[in-house]
Design a protein around this motif. Structure first.
Motif, PDB file in Angstrom:
ATOM      1  N   CYS A  72       0.858  -1.189   0.000  1.00 28.00           N
ATOM      2  CA  CYS A  72       0.000   0.000   0.000  1.00 28.00           C
ATOM      3  C   CYS A  72       0.895   1.239   0.000  1.00 28.00           C
ATOM      4  CB  CYS A  72      -0.909   0.026   1.232  1.00 28.00           C
ATOM      5  SG  CYS A  72      -2.054  -1.361   1.337  1.00 28.00           S
ATOM      6  N   GLN A  73       0.715   2.093  -0.995  1.00 27.57           N
ATOM      7  CA  GLN A  73       1.535   3.301  -1.099  1.00 27.57           C
ATOM      8  C   GLN A  73       0.683   4.551  -1.034  1.00 27.57           C
ATOM      9  OE1 GLN A  73       4.642   1.696  -4.391  1.00 27.57           O
ATOM     10  NE2 GLN A  73       4.866   3.862  -3.849  1.00 27.57           N
ATOM     11  N   GLU A  74       1.099   5.470  -0.163  1.00 26.13           N
ATOM     12  CA  GLU A  74       0.439   6.758  -0.075  1.00 26.13           C
ATOM     13  C   GLU A  74       0.971   7.704  -1.157  1.00 26.13           C
ATOM     14  OE1 GLU A  74       0.375   8.463   3.801  1.00 26.13           O
ATOM     15  OE2 GLU A  74      -0.055   6.561   4.807  1.00 26.13           O
ATOM     16  N   ALA A  75       0.416   8.899  -1.226  1.00 23.75           N
ATOM     17  CA  ALA A  75       0.827   9.889  -2.218  1.00 23.75           C
ATOM     18  C   ALA A  75       2.277  10.314  -1.993  1.00 23.75           C
ATOM     19  CB  ALA A  75      -0.093  11.105  -2.155  1.00 23.75           C
ATOM     20  N   ASP A  76       2.928  10.751  -3.078  1.00 23.19           N
ATOM     21  CA  ASP A  76       4.307  11.261  -3.028  1.00 23.19           C
ATOM     22  C   ASP A  76       5.274  10.255  -2.411  1.00 23.19           C
ATOM     23  OD1 ASP A  76       3.590  13.830  -4.104  1.00 23.19           O
ATOM     24  OD2 ASP A  76       2.756  14.335  -2.138  1.00 23.19           O
ATOM     25  N   GLN A  89       4.926   6.322  -6.815  1.00 25.51           N
ATOM     26  CA  GLN A  89       5.808   5.702  -7.804  1.00 25.51           C
ATOM     27  C   GLN A  89       6.221   4.312  -7.337  1.00 25.51           C
ATOM     28  OE1 GLN A  89       8.960   8.653  -8.083  1.00 25.51           O
ATOM     29  NE2 GLN A  89       7.926   9.668  -9.795  1.00 25.51           N
ATOM     30  N   PHE A  90       6.061   3.342  -8.231  1.00 26.93           N
ATOM     31  CA  PHE A  90       6.290   1.947  -7.864  1.00 26.93           C
ATOM     32  C   PHE A  90       7.056   1.231  -8.967  1.00 26.93           C
ATOM     33  CE2 PHE A  90       4.570  -2.493  -8.114  1.00 26.93           C
ATOM     34  CZ  PHE A  90       5.223  -2.994  -6.998  1.00 26.93           C
ATOM     35  N   ILE A  91       8.113   0.526  -8.577  1.00 34.09           N
ATOM     36  CA  ILE A  91       8.880  -0.312  -9.501  1.00 34.09           C
ATOM     37  C   ILE A  91       8.909  -1.727  -8.942  1.00 34.09           C
ATOM     38  CG2 ILE A  91      11.084  -0.697 -10.654  1.00 34.09           C
ATOM     39  CD1 ILE A  91      11.720   2.257 -10.272  1.00 34.09           C
ATOM     40  N   PHE A  92       8.516  -2.679  -9.758  1.00 34.60           N
ATOM     41  CA  PHE A  92       8.499  -4.088  -9.355  1.00 34.60           C
ATOM     42  C   PHE A  92       9.414  -4.869 -10.278  1.00 34.60           C
ATOM     43  CE2 PHE A  92       6.474  -8.375  -9.704  1.00 34.60           C
ATOM     44  CZ  PHE A  92       6.775  -8.807  -8.424  1.00 34.60           C
ATOM     45  N   GLN A  93      10.387  -5.549  -9.699  1.00 33.37           N
ATOM     46  CA  GLN A  93      11.353  -6.342 -10.464  1.00 33.37           C
ATOM     47  C   GLN A  93      11.254  -7.797 -10.042  1.00 33.37           C
ATOM     48  OE1 GLN A  93      15.468  -4.799 -10.725  1.00 33.37           O
ATOM     49  NE2 GLN A  93      16.157  -6.833 -10.118  1.00 33.37           N
ATOM     50  N   ASP A  94      11.129  -8.675 -11.025  1.00 30.34           N
ATOM     51  CA  ASP A  94      10.964 -10.099 -10.734  1.00 30.34           C
ATOM     52  C   ASP A  94      11.776 -10.895 -11.747  1.00 30.34           C
ATOM     53  OD1 ASP A  94       9.750 -12.389  -9.416  1.00 30.34           O
ATOM     54  OD2 ASP A  94       8.544 -12.618 -11.228  1.00 30.34           O
ATOM     55  N   ILE A  95      12.623 -11.808 -11.264  1.00 30.41           N
ATOM     56  CA  ILE A  95      13.433 -12.646 -12.138  1.00 30.41           C
ATOM     57  C   ILE A  95      13.217 -14.109 -11.760  1.00 30.41           C
ATOM     58  CG2 ILE A  95      15.769 -13.222 -12.906  1.00 30.41           C
ATOM     59  CD1 ILE A  95      16.582 -10.337 -12.292  1.00 30.41           C
ATOM     60  N   LEU A  96      12.837 -14.919 -12.737  1.00 28.91           N
ATOM     61  CA  LEU A  96      12.555 -16.334 -12.507  1.00 28.91           C
ATOM     62  C   LEU A  96      13.439 -17.179 -13.409  1.00 28.91           C
ATOM     63  CD1 LEU A  96      10.758 -18.577 -11.219  1.00 28.91           C
ATOM     64  CD2 LEU A  96       9.221 -18.276 -13.183  1.00 28.91           C
ATOM     65  N   SER A  97      14.160 -18.111 -12.807  1.00 31.33           N
ATOM     66  CA  SER A  97      15.003 -19.008 -13.594  1.00 31.33           C
ATOM     67  C   SER A  97      14.225 -20.268 -13.958  1.00 31.33           C
ATOM     68  CB  SER A  97      16.265 -19.382 -12.806  1.00 31.33           C
ATOM     69  OG  SER A  97      15.981 -20.396 -11.856  1.00 31.33           O
ATOM     70  N   GLY A 111       3.973   5.260 -12.514  1.00 32.45           N
ATOM     71  CA  GLY A 111       4.044   6.627 -12.012  1.00 32.45           C
ATOM     72  C   GLY A 111       5.343   7.347 -12.298  1.00 32.45           C
ATOM     73  N   LEU A 112       6.204   6.794 -13.151  1.00 34.42           N
ATOM     74  CA  LEU A 112       7.506   7.405 -13.406  1.00 34.42           C
ATOM     75  C   LEU A 112       7.515   8.232 -14.695  1.00 34.42           C
ATOM     76  CD1 LEU A 112       8.209   4.937 -11.410  1.00 34.42           C
ATOM     77  CD2 LEU A 112      10.516   5.336 -12.203  1.00 34.42           C
ATOM     78  N   SER A 157      -2.696   2.793 -19.002  1.00 37.26           N
ATOM     79  CA  SER A 157      -2.582   3.850 -17.998  1.00 37.26           C
ATOM     80  C   SER A 157      -1.389   4.766 -18.250  1.00 37.26           C
ATOM     81  CB  SER A 157      -2.450   3.228 -16.611  1.00 37.26           C
ATOM     82  OG  SER A 157      -1.289   2.406 -16.539  1.00 37.26           O
ATOM     83  N   GLY A 158      -0.530   4.400 -19.213  1.00 35.08           N
ATOM     84  CA  GLY A 158       0.673   5.177 -19.478  1.00 35.08           C
ATOM     85  C   GLY A 158       1.902   4.659 -18.766  1.00 35.08           C
ATOM     86  N   ASP A 159       1.732   3.683 -17.889  1.00 34.78           N
ATOM     87  CA  ASP A 159       2.864   3.076 -17.203  1.00 34.78           C
ATOM     88  C   ASP A 159       3.570   2.105 -18.135  1.00 34.78           C
ATOM     89  OD1 ASP A 159       2.275   4.266 -14.497  1.00 34.78           O
ATOM     90  OD2 ASP A 159       0.411   3.170 -14.831  1.00 34.78           O
TER      91      ASP A 159
END
Length: 275
Positions: A115-119, A151-159, A220-221, A250-252
């Motif tokens: 859960c992320q608040e504003a800014d 602003q949220f960045i999610f990185q996931d790497i699966l072998s 959001g970036l 959404s533009g993301d």
């Protein structure tokens, strides 16, 4: 953290079982104290621990999640909840590559709520996952962004598995559902369901002969076509990888990269985020 909020999928109705006799839980919350971001609440149960956070070069608070377990075992049930307070910047990573061990009859499950608040800013970048032979894993990630300033960045790497042991897609299944809402509107949904006994994971549209898949989501970036061209140039000029970048309604932005080395994909993701 309210237990009821973590049972919506039906995964966590039973609090007992697993390697630690109960559901393993982690809760982190951040806030601003003066001009500095801090963790104002930290709760965890075995095997989780949290290393003392430290400040990054760009003003972000770096948090590393530790584990006393050798990996994810049969019957394990995990629940993680991150609350990113207004104005705070967090970078959350994990201690080591995530080993999903061999399982006889059951599976392991994990539910992550963010859960992320504003800014606010969160770069969630766990270490790559390695599904062992006969492993079975269900993973759910639910993200709620207050507005476009979250602003949220999610990185996931699966072998594909332990290639050094001759294991390539020898796991039972790997299910991962990632959903992101902004202002209560669903903007991203990725329902990955890999079952090597049913799907040919080596063919076109899947791993295509590669051993690792990196997924990168940037919300959001305000990434644009110029940034996308830079990313495509990076991918085209990097040896032994294939990938692409696309924009959501959404533009993301989202990026997918196939490769043969987890570390190379990690470095590529970092380069792309900073492009």
């Amino acid at each position: 953290m309210a237990a009821a909020s973590l049972t919506a999928t039906g995964f966590y109705e039973n609090r007992s079982g697993g390697s630690f006799g109960r559901r393993s839980e982690l809760y982190l919350s951040s806030c601003m104290r003066g001009e500095k971001a801090v963790l104002d609440e930290v709760h965890f149960t075995a095997p989780f621990k949290v290393m003392e956070p430290f400040d990054g070069e760009k003003g972000e608070l770096k948090v590393m999640i530790l584990s006393a377990s050798p990996g994810i075992m049969e019957g394990d049930v995990q629940a993680q909840h991150f609350h990113v307070g207004r104005g705070t910047k967090l970078e959350v990573s994990s201690q080591a590559f995530e080993k999903i061990h061999k399982m006889k009859d059951g599976c392991a499950r994990r539910h992550i709520r963010i859960c992320q608040e504003a800014d606010s800013f969160l770069y969630y970048m766990p270490q790559p996952a390695i599904p062992f032979k006969n492993s079975a894993f269900d993973n759910i990630v639910e993200v709620k962004l207050q507005n476009k300033t979250s602003q949220f960045i999610f990185q996931d790497i699966l072998s594909c598995g332990r290639t050094a042991y001759g294991e390539r897609f020898d796991y039972q299944y790997y299910h991962s559902l990632v959903q992101v809402w902004r202002e209560d509107r669903l903007i991203y949904r990725d329902n990955t369901r890999y079952a090597p006994d049913i799907l040919c994971m080596e063919e076109t549209g899947m791993y295509e002969g590669y051993t690792h898949l990196a997924s990168l989501l940037l919300c959001g970036l305000q990434k644009d076509n110029e940034w996308a061209d830079k990313v495509r140039t990076i991918l085209e000029t990097t040896k032994d990888v294939e990938g692409g970048v696309s924009f959501l309604a959404s533009g993301d932005a989202t990026v997918r990269i196939l490769g043969r080395q987890a570390q190379q994909l990690q470095e590529l993701c970092k380069l792309i985020v900073g492009a």
